[in-house]
Design a protein around this motif. Structure first.
Motif, short mmCIF file in Angstrom:
data_model
loop_
_atom_site.label_atom_id
_atom_site.label_comp_id
_atom_site.label_asym_id
_atom_site.label_seq_id
_atom_site.Cartn_x
_atom_site.Cartn_y
_atom_site.Cartn_z
N CYS A 100 0.85 -1.19 0.00
CA CYS A 100 0.00 0.00 0.00
C CYS A 100 0.88 1.24 0.00
N LEU A 101 0.51 2.22 -0.82
CA LEU A 101 1.26 3.46 -0.94
C LEU A 101 0.30 4.64 -0.96
N VAL A 102 0.51 5.62 -0.09
CA VAL A 102 -0.31 6.83 -0.05
C VAL A 102 0.33 7.85 -1.00
N THR A 103 -0.50 8.47 -1.84
CA THR A 103 0.00 9.36 -2.89
C THR A 103 -0.69 10.72 -2.82
N VAL A 104 -0.19 11.63 -3.62
CA VAL A 104 -0.80 12.96 -3.71
C VAL A 104 -1.95 12.88 -4.71
N GLY A 105 -3.10 12.48 -4.21
CA GLY A 105 -4.25 12.26 -5.07
C GLY A 105 -4.09 10.98 -5.87
N VAL A 106 -5.21 10.52 -6.44
CA VAL A 106 -5.11 9.34 -7.30
C VAL A 106 -4.40 9.68 -8.60
N SER A 107 -4.30 10.98 -8.93
CA SER A 107 -3.58 11.38 -10.14
C SER A 107 -2.11 10.97 -10.07
N GLU A 108 -1.48 11.19 -8.92
CA GLU A 108 -0.08 10.75 -8.79
C GLU A 108 0.00 9.24 -8.81
N ALA A 109 -0.94 8.58 -8.16
CA ALA A 109 -0.94 7.11 -8.15
C ALA A 109 -1.01 6.56 -9.56
N LEU A 110 -1.85 7.14 -10.40
CA LEU A 110 -1.96 6.70 -11.79
C LEU A 110 -0.66 6.94 -12.54
N ASP A 111 -0.07 8.11 -12.36
CA ASP A 111 1.17 8.47 -13.05
C ASP A 111 2.28 7.47 -12.73
N ILE A 112 2.50 7.21 -11.45
CA ILE A 112 3.62 6.34 -11.10
C ILE A 112 3.30 4.87 -11.34
N ALA A 113 2.02 4.51 -11.34
CA ALA A 113 1.65 3.14 -11.69
C ALA A 113 2.01 2.85 -13.14
N ILE A 114 1.66 3.78 -14.03
CA ILE A 114 1.96 3.58 -15.45
C ILE A 114 3.47 3.59 -15.68
N ARG A 115 4.17 4.51 -15.04
CA ARG A 115 5.63 4.56 -15.22
C ARG A 115 6.31 3.32 -14.66
N ALA A 116 5.75 2.76 -13.60
CA ALA A 116 6.37 1.59 -12.95
C ALA A 116 6.33 0.34 -13.82
N ILE A 117 5.36 0.24 -14.72
CA ILE A 117 5.19 -1.00 -15.49
C ILE A 117 5.52 -0.86 -16.97
N THR A 118 5.74 0.37 -17.45
CA THR A 118 5.82 0.60 -18.89
C THR A 118 7.25 0.68 -19.39
N ASN A 119 7.56 -0.15 -20.38
CA ASN A 119 8.81 -0.06 -21.11
C ASN A 119 8.57 0.76 -22.39
N PRO A 120 9.59 1.41 -22.93
CA PRO A 120 9.38 2.20 -24.15
C PRO A 120 8.71 1.39 -25.25
N GLY A 121 7.62 1.94 -25.77
CA GLY A 121 6.90 1.28 -26.85
C GLY A 121 5.82 0.33 -26.42
N ASP A 122 5.74 0.00 -25.12
CA ASP A 122 4.65 -0.85 -24.65
C ASP A 122 3.31 -0.20 -24.95
N GLU A 123 2.35 -1.01 -25.30
CA GLU A 123 1.00 -0.53 -25.57
C GLU A 123 0.13 -0.70 -24.34
#
Length: 393
Positions: A100-123
């Motif tokens: 569990c991670l507390v974030t600055v709004g769900v907007s930050e949670a979404l941002d870092i979730a996508i960055r955490a799993i995405t390699n360049p070019g992933d769809e």
């Protein structure tokens, strides 16, 4: 050979960010803010003030000098309360120490979730129309956004056949948002079971943004994370903004398996450090003693929804009943204008602000988003003005 000033300036910007477009919502509301006497059905924000017990907790925090950093992951007591809430209300168990991670709004949670799993070019496949930041967040992570256009004939729910056709060897994840902004669409357990089977077959990660889940009016909200075999491949995102009327406090959270949360925590640590202490302590109070207010707000929104949708349908703006969130998404296709022209003319001539459906992606053209988290008298006056506008066309 000399390089022009404009060329040098362009080269200083990361190439993958050049495709980002300004938010269609914010661009439109720059016009709204320049006018007086406007009834706004635009910005998606509760018209309720944060419940007093939550506000008092924030005041107590400040008065008692709780002004230091917290743990990067968030106050342990808050993380524990979040995981208890997710377990009791969504049927998914997480270890608050490491999942569990507390974030600055769900907007930050979404941002870092996508960055955490995405390699360049992933769809990453996402449903459209959608909240404006979804494709932008994917682009910012060097991924490729792939819209799955939902249809009013399906109640704007995700169509599994469309999902199957979009999956390629480069598909990394599926991003869901139900109840949905801007359509108010929800998905049943049966529908989610079919989506879950596809995700498991193709080894997809699922990011589920459930910020509007408490505002489900008909039936019971089901999280895809709670379905068999989905916890280990799902990133569950939520927050306090909508259900507890805490938009300005900026507190969200993510729950996910350890490997994903630990990577998200690193991104959070280096970019944010921690969510504000006062906001975290207020959020803890919301979960402990503020839940009574959720039912009151939801019942009020349901009443407003019914009046607004009935009004739209009576004047020829075909509108399905939104079963969640606090948005109606009526069609304006029969009036001979694109959604931006319709919204602009309605604002100019009758001073009613709605958001063009095109702001939410190609799937939104032909519709406008109307937020009914607005005082009842203003909603009724807005309907009078909209009807007058349509009559004049």
């Amino acid at each position: 050979m000399s390089v022009s000033r404009s060329a040098r300036s362009k080269n200083r910007v990361a190439k993958h960010l050049l495709q980002l477009k300004p938010s269609g919502i914010r661009r439109f509301f720059e016009l709204v803010n320049s006018m007086d006497g406007v009834i706004s059905l635009g910005i998606g924000e509760p018209d309720f003030v944060t419940p007093w017990t939550i506000r008092e907790s924030g005041i107590f925090s400040i008065e008692h000098g709780h002004t230091s950093y917290t743990s990067n992951a968030g106050i342990p007591a808050l993380r524990k309360a979040i995981c208890e809430y997710v377990s009791s209300d969504y049927g998914v168990d997480y270890d608050y120490n490491v999942e569990c991670l507390v974030t600055v709004g769900v907007s930050e949670a979404l941002d870092i979730a996508i960055r955490a799993i995405t390699n360049p070019g992933d769809e990453i496949i996402y449903t459209s129309p959608c909240f404006v930041s979804y494709p932008a967040e994917i682009i910012m992570a060097n991924g490729t956004p792939v819209p799955l256009v939902t249809d009013v004939s399906d109640g704007f729910a995700l169509n599994p056949d469309k999902l199957r056709k979009l999956i390629t060897p480069r598909t990394r994840a599926l991003l869901l948002n139900f109840p949905c902004n801007p359509t108010g669409a929800v998905m049943t357990r049966e529908q989610l079971m079919e989506v879950a089977a596809i995700a498991k077959k193709h080894d997809l990660i699922v990011i589920t943004d459930e910020i509007y889940s408490e505002l489900t009016y008909d039936g019971v909200h089901v999280s895809i994370a709670s379905l068999p075999g989905m916890r280990e491949r799902t990133i569950f995102l939520h927050g306090f903004s909508k259900a507890f009327a805490m938009t300005g406090w900026r507190v969200g959270y993510a729950c996910a398996p350890i490997d994903i949360i630990s990577t998200m925590a690193k991104l959070h640590q280096y970019s944010i450090m921690c969510a504000a202490t006062v906001a975290q302590e207020a959020a803890l109070e919301a979960l402990k003693n503020g839940r009574y207010a959720v039912d009151e707000m939801r019942n009020s929104y349901r009443e407003r929804r019914d009046i607004l949708v009935a009004g739209f349908n009576s004047m020829g703006m075909d509108c399905i009943i939104p079963h969640g969130a606090f948005y109606a998404f009526p069609s304006i296709a029969r009036f001979g204008m694109d959604s931006e022209t319709f919204a602009t003319e309605l604002l100019r001539r009758e001073k009613v602000a709605v958001v063009p459906g095109s702001a939410f992606g190609g799937g939104g053209e032909g519709f406008v988003r109307c937020c009914y988290a607005t005082a009842m008298d203003e909603l009724q006056e807005a309907l009078v003005r909209i009807k007058r506008f349509l009559t004049s066309l």
